[in-house]
Each structure stands twice: as structure tokens, then as C-alpha cells.
Enzyme design. Structure first.
Site, PDB file in Angstrom:
ATOM      1  N   ASP A  98       0.859  -1.169   0.000  1.00 19.29           N
ATOM      2  CA  ASP A  98       0.000   0.000   0.000  1.00 19.29           C
ATOM      3  C   ASP A  98       0.900   1.225   0.000  1.00 19.29           C
ATOM      4  OD1 ASP A  98      -2.276   1.650   0.444  1.00 19.29           O
ATOM      5  OD2 ASP A  98      -3.200   0.010   1.554  1.00 19.29           O
ATOM      6  N   ASP A 201      -2.934   4.598  -2.515  1.00 17.26           N
ATOM      7  CA  ASP A 201      -3.898   5.224  -1.622  1.00 17.26           C
ATOM      8  C   ASP A 201      -4.365   6.582  -2.181  1.00 17.26           C
ATOM      9  OD1 ASP A 201      -4.979   5.102   1.206  1.00 17.26           O
ATOM     10  OD2 ASP A 201      -3.923   7.013   1.308  1.00 17.26           O
ATOM     11  N   GLU A 243      -6.735   3.807  -5.729  1.00 26.40           N
ATOM     12  CA  GLU A 243      -7.986   4.033  -4.999  1.00 26.40           C
ATOM     13  C   GLU A 243      -8.542   5.372  -5.489  1.00 26.40           C
ATOM     14  OE1 GLU A 243      -9.668   4.747  -0.432  1.00 26.40           O
ATOM     15  OE2 GLU A 243      -7.677   5.419  -1.017  1.00 26.40           O
ATOM     16  N   HIS A 316     -10.905  -2.374   4.068  1.00 21.88           N
ATOM     17  CA  HIS A 316     -10.679  -1.985   5.465  1.00 21.88           C
ATOM     18  C   HIS A 316     -11.351  -0.673   5.849  1.00 21.88           C
ATOM     19  CE1 HIS A 316      -7.949   0.323   3.102  1.00 21.88           C
ATOM     20  NE2 HIS A 316      -7.646   1.070   4.142  1.00 21.88           N
ATOM     21  N   ASP A 317     -11.905   0.036   4.876  1.00 21.66           N
ATOM     22  CA  ASP A 317     -12.591   1.304   5.158  1.00 21.66           C
ATOM     23  C   ASP A 317     -14.111   1.152   5.101  1.00 21.66           C
ATOM     24  OD1 ASP A 317     -10.160   2.735   5.232  1.00 21.66           O
ATOM     25  OD2 ASP A 317     -10.211   3.064   3.063  1.00 21.66           O
TER      26      ASP A 317
HETATM   27  C1  GLC Z   1      -7.457   5.722   2.147  1.00 23.03           C
HETATM   28  C2  GLC Z   1      -7.248   4.536   3.062  1.00 23.03           C
HETATM   29  C3  GLC Z   1      -7.780   4.882   4.412  1.00 23.03           C
HETATM   30  C4  GLC Z   1      -7.007   6.072   4.935  1.00 23.03           C
HETATM   31  C5  GLC Z   1      -7.033   7.236   3.942  1.00 23.03           C
HETATM   32  C6  GLC Z   1      -5.984   8.245   4.268  1.00 23.03           C
HETATM   33  O1  GLC Z   1      -8.793   6.000   1.932  1.00 23.03           O
HETATM   34  O2  GLC Z   1      -7.840   3.397   2.509  1.00 23.03           O
HETATM   35  O3  GLC Z   1      -7.716   3.809   5.304  1.00 23.03           O
HETATM   36  O4  GLC Z   1      -7.531   6.495   6.144  1.00 23.03           O
HETATM   37  O5  GLC Z   1      -6.775   6.827   2.627  1.00 23.03           O
HETATM   38  O6  GLC Z   1      -4.714   7.732   3.983  1.00 23.03           O
END
Ligand code: GLC
Ligand code: CA
Length: 539
Positions: A98, A201, A243, A316-317
Site C-alpha cells: 500500500d 492510496d 484508490e 478496510h474502510d
Molecule cells: C485511504 C485509506 C484509508 C485512509 C485514507 C488516508 O482512503 O484506505 O484507510 O484512512 O486513505 O490515507
């Protein structure tokens, strides 16, 4: 279109804190992951997406990195990481890490330097602005993703720095060539360690132009990705998945068509965003709308062209897939399998989030103190101070809080669900005695074996991977039905995504390939609650 091995491969996402503890401190770690590789091998996955394991003060569980080339001691050492890469490789499993590009931790050396003085060479690694005459932050001042302002005043130099997430996660200034070079170096260093690539990310945020008020999908995004690709990804044939909350089929094509040299694929979130309230977002969620979902699905499947996307229900979110899109009560098993069948029969690489393969569900902790996530805790305190009722806030947290996905992996019915010898860092879901890997392994028709079958099927049946997509019954409120066609072959997927029986009539014959209610002889007929079947229509 040109085929890639990862089109038909399956990715498994690991949230290391919650996967497997090896040393009895209640927190998952890298040696714990190594000890579970045989399980992942049995499942049949080809790639692991490993959530951040870098050195971090853990304000956001590792998404606040203080050293990109070091491992957080709670997760292990660099030797452990090398051992993991090697042990995975020996089983034919690739690892993608990641990569948090948009921001660092405020404890990162770059930020420590940057904040120390306006003349420091690292000053421009971050985004600093002077206060206005009243001492206020710049006018462009949206609410941060974790609540509060996106600007924080730093006493030392009397200027504000910009952060889209927590104040402990300052945004990097990607306009600065030195930032780009420093990141390219880090990326290449990791690729040399033998990893296969990266999950990037919130990558659509790096091309921002804050003076123009543009954060997501900003004007510099494609150039930055193309440079990164040329300097890092392409030479080492890395797999990358972005993402991208802002993605539309149009922007997704720009980012993933191979000839553009940007990313391999991306996560798009329309099926998640449809659950969000226009004003209060996920905290006052709306029920899943199947008809709207079908419109989104059809659009993405037909318009992605030679671009590529990921297929996922959870991460995970996000709350647990079966609790959100399926039925966590009476129909937990069939609905979890139905979701898997949909996912694996679509164009796009499937991603399984840990625990999804055994149908893990959302959790409801009694007290706010049992929650750990910075986003949830900030939200709770902010809304309490604004006068929201406790119950109202907790309802939102139960449905969409990120800790739903972060309770420990349920390996067995024994103490702490086989996750750890000690009290875990976050509470377990108390259904672990019924829902666990040990149980799933001894039941021949468990959700787990359905995933195993689907993972294998995708590798051998190209119609699921590359077939043209046709939506049937777009307006039916219960049934999701689609066809895939490739050359002479065709697959038909029929899913009753409701807790009531549904009737379906179809003029033609097919053979059941996967189903969740025994073996169906006829395509037409009644479908049980959450019944799902993938048929081979032959040629
Ligand atoms: C992404 C991650 C999340 C994190 C955010 C800030 O959305 O998946 O878990 O809090 O970025 O890095
Ligand atoms: Ca541990």
C-alpha cells in the site's frame, strides 16, 4: 484487448493489525501472515494487497507513514518483510504494498524539516500558506475527511499547512519536482525488494490544485502518473491499482488504458457512494438500491473499454459486504455466496477483503470507547458537541464505521478466535464461535469453498474475464441478471438479491456451473431468497 495474467487472478487484501498475531501482543504482524500463507494458497489467490506496514505513529493505523523504507516494529522487521516476500513467492503469490503518496505522517523527517523554518530545503515538500489579516486560514477551506479544517496553524513559523485527512497527515506538495523524485526512489527501492506492485492510496488527490480549489482528479494527475509509470512501474512491470473515489468510466479509462501508461487498474466506488446521504455521507446511510446499482454496473461494464477495474464489495474502510449488500441474518450464507458469484462473473479483477470468504459480519460495540478508528472517534465527538443524539450517531457507526472491517480475523472457535493468545487491540465480533475459518474448512458447502471454486473458475473460463456484458431485466427490483459473451461462448448469471422468492423465465437452456442452493436443472422457475446461479449457456 491485450490480456494480462492479473485479469483472471484474484487479490486478497490483508489488514495486518487484524489478520494474525504471532507474538502474543494482541496485534497482528508479518510473521503471523507468513503462518497463514498455506491457507491463502489453498483458497487459490494469486496476489496479496498488504495494507501499510511501514514505520508510523499509527494515528491512522499506518496510513500516516514516518519512514517509507522501514517496517513498524509492531508488525516486525525488514527481515520479516523479506521473509514474507520470499515465502509468498515460493507459493506463487505476489505481494502488492500500500503506497500512501498524498500525505506523510507529521513525524516524517521531511515534515520535521519542513516545519522547522521557511528557509529549510524541505519547506516546499508540503503546502504552506500565510494566515490572512485576521490570522485565519486561506479562503479555500473545506472540511477534512476526518473532521475539522484542512488547514492547521503551525506555531513555529506562523503558517498554515494543508491536510485533507488528520492534522497528523500533512499533504505532500506534488508540484515540487523533489517530492516526485523522492517518491520514485522509494517506489523503485521497494520494487527491488521483490514486490509485484502497489495499491495507491487516494491517488486521485495528488494532482490537486488547491489555489484553483480542485482536490480530486486535479489537473496534474495524469502527468504525475505517467512520469511515475515511466520512472518506476513500466521498467519493472509492476501491477498498480489506484484508490479513486472520484472515478467515472471516462476518467477510469484515462487512468487505465494500457496505451496511456498510467495504472493497471483502479477501484471505483459508485456502488458505495450510492449508500451515502447527500449531506451527512455515510453516517446517515441509505439502503442499497438494486435498480440504481444495475444502472451503474451496466455503465461501467460497457464503457470501460480496454481500461480495467477492480471488483470488490468491501475493504478496510468499508462495512462488511454481507451486512451491507447481503443479509447478515437468516440468509448470511447464501447471500455471501451470491455476492461472490456476482463479483467473480464481472469484468475486472476480484479483490477479497480478509474475512469476506467466511462471511464475517458488522460488529456493534456497546460503548464508543470500544472503537479505535480515528475517523469514527472524531465523528462521534464532533456530532455529540453539535447536539446529535447518542443513538443516532451510534446507528451510523454500526452501519458504516470502519472498525466493522477491522475486528480480528476469525480463525477458530477457541480463545480470541485463534487470532492471538492475548486480548486483541480491538474487540472481536462475538459471533466468532459460529463464523470462523476452522468451521468453514470442515463444511463442504461453506462460503469459503464457494470462493475457492470461483477463484479457480475465473482462471479457466475466459468468458467471465473478457466476455461482453449484457444486462437483463434492468427494472426488476429483486433479480440481478446478466450475460457474458465471448466468441461462441456465453455465461448467464441469475441472482435473487432479495429475502423473498422471485420468479424468472428464460427461453433457453444452460448448465449450472456454480450455485448456492444445490443443482438447478432449469434456468426458468422460482429462485429462493438470495439464490444465485452461474449457468454455462454453451455455444
Ligand atoms: C485511504 C485509506 C484509508 C485512509 C485514507 C488516508 O482512503 O484506505 O484507510 O484512512 O486513505 O490515507
Ligand atoms: Ca503481534
Amino acid at each position: 484487448m491485450s490480456q494480462q495474467w492479473w485479469h483472471s487472478a484474484t487479490v486478497y487484501q490483508i489488514y495486518p493489525r487484524s489478520f494474525q498475531d504471532s507474538n502474543g501482543d494482541g496485534m497482528g504482524d508479518i510473521p503471523g501472515i507468513i503462518s497463514r500463507l498455506d491457507y491463502l494458497c489453498k483458497l487459490g489467490i494469486s496476489i496479496i494487497w498488504l495494507c501499510p506496514v511501514y514505520a508510523s505513529p499509527m494515528a491512522d493505523n499506518g496510513y500516516d507513514i514516518s519512514d517509507y523504507c522501514a517496517i513498524a516494529p509492531e508488525f516486525g522487521s525488514m527481515e520479516d518483510m523479506q521473509a514474507l516476500i520470499k515465502a509468498a513467492k515460493a507459493r506463487g503469490i505476489h505481494i502488492i504494498m500500500d503506497l500512501v503518496l498524498n500525505h506523510t505522517s507529521d513525524q516524517h523527517e521531511w515534515f520535521q524539516q519542513s516545519r522547522s523554518s521557511k528557509q529549510n530545503p524541505y519547506r516546499d515538500f508540503y503546502i504552506w500558506r500565510q494566515p490572512d489579516e485576521q490570522g485565519q486560514p486561506p479562503q479555500f477551506n473545506p472540511t477534512s475527511y476526518f473532521g475539522g479544517s484542512m488547514w492547521t496553524l503551525d506555531e513555529q513559523t506562523g503558517e498554515y499547512y494543508f491536510h485533507q485527512f488528520a492534522s497528523a497527515q500533512p499533504d505532500l506538495n506534488w508540484r515540487h519536482p523533489d517530492v516526485q523524485q523522492a517518491m520514485h526512489k522509494i517506489i523503485n527501492w521497494w520494487l527491488q525488494q521483490g514486490i509485484a506492485g502497489f495499491r495507491l492510496d487516494v491517488v486521485d488527490l495528488i494532482g490537486k490544485d488547491i489555489d484553483a480549489g480542485i482536490l480530486a482528479n486535479g489537473p496534474h494527475l495524469h502527468k504525475l502518473l505517467q512520469n511515475m509509470n515511466q520512472q518506476c512501474f513500466a521498467p519493472q512491470q509492476a501491477i498498480t491499482v489506484g484508490e479513486v473515489w472520484s472515478a467515472t468510466p471516462e476518467t477510469a479509462k484515462l487512468m487505465t488504458r494500457p496505451e496511456r501508461g498510467e495504472l493497471s487498474m483502479l477501484f471505483q466506488f459508485e456502488h458505495i457512494l450510492q449508500l451515502h446521504h447527500p449531506e451527512h455521507g455515510k453516517w446517515r446511510a441509505r439502503p442499497f438500491n438494486l435498480i440504481a446499482f444495475k444502472q451503474q454496473l451496466e455503465r461501467w461494464q460497457q464503457q470501460i473499454g480496454n481500461g480495467w477495474i477492480a471488483q470488490f464489495w468491501g475493504n478496510h474502510d468499508l462495512p462488511r459486504a454481507v451486512s451491507t449488500f447481503g443479509h447478515e441474518g437468516d440468509y448470511r450464507e447464501p447471500s455471501a455466496k451470491a455476492l461472490a458469484m456476482i463479483q467473480f462473473a464481472l469484468k475486472g479483477t476480484p479483490y477479497i477483503y480478509q474475512g469476506e470468504e467466511i462471511g464475517m459480519t458488522n460488529v456493534q460495540f456497546e460503548h464508543i470507547d470500544d472503537y479505535r478508528d480515528i475517523e469514527t472517534l472524531n465523528h462521534y465527538h464532533e456530532k455529540r458537541s453539535q447536539g446529535w443524539a447518542e443513538e443516532d450517531i451510534m446507528t451510523g457507526i454500526f452501519r458504516h464505521g470502519r472498525d466493522n472491517a477491522r475486528t480480528p480475523m476469525q480463525w477458530s472457535a477457541s480463545a480470541h478466535a485463534g487470532f492471538s493468545k492475548a486480548e486483541p487491540w480491538i474487540g472481536l465480533n462475538d459471533n466468532f464461535q459460529q463464523i470462523n475459518v476452522g468451521q468453514a474448512l470442515v463444511e463442504p458447502d461453506s462460503i469459503l469453498y464457494c470462493y475457492q471454486q470461483l477463484i479457480a473458475l475465473r482462471k479457466t473460463w475466459p468468458v467471465l474475464v473478457y466476455g461482453e456484458f449484457f444486462m437483463l431485466l434492468p427494472d426488476d427490483p429483486q433479480l440481478l441478471v446478466f450475460k457474458r459473451h465471448l466468441a461462441e461462448e456465453a455465461a448467464l448469471v441469475v441472482v435473487n438479491l432479495s429475502a423473498e422468492p422471485a420468479a424468472f423465465s428464460y427461453n433457453g437452456h444452460g448448465e449450472q456451473v456454480v450455485g448456492n442452493y444445490g443443482n438447478r436443472q432449469q434456468i426458468s422457475g422460482h429462485y429462493q431468497p438470495y439464490e444465485a446461479v452461474i449457468f454455462d449457456l454453451g455455444d
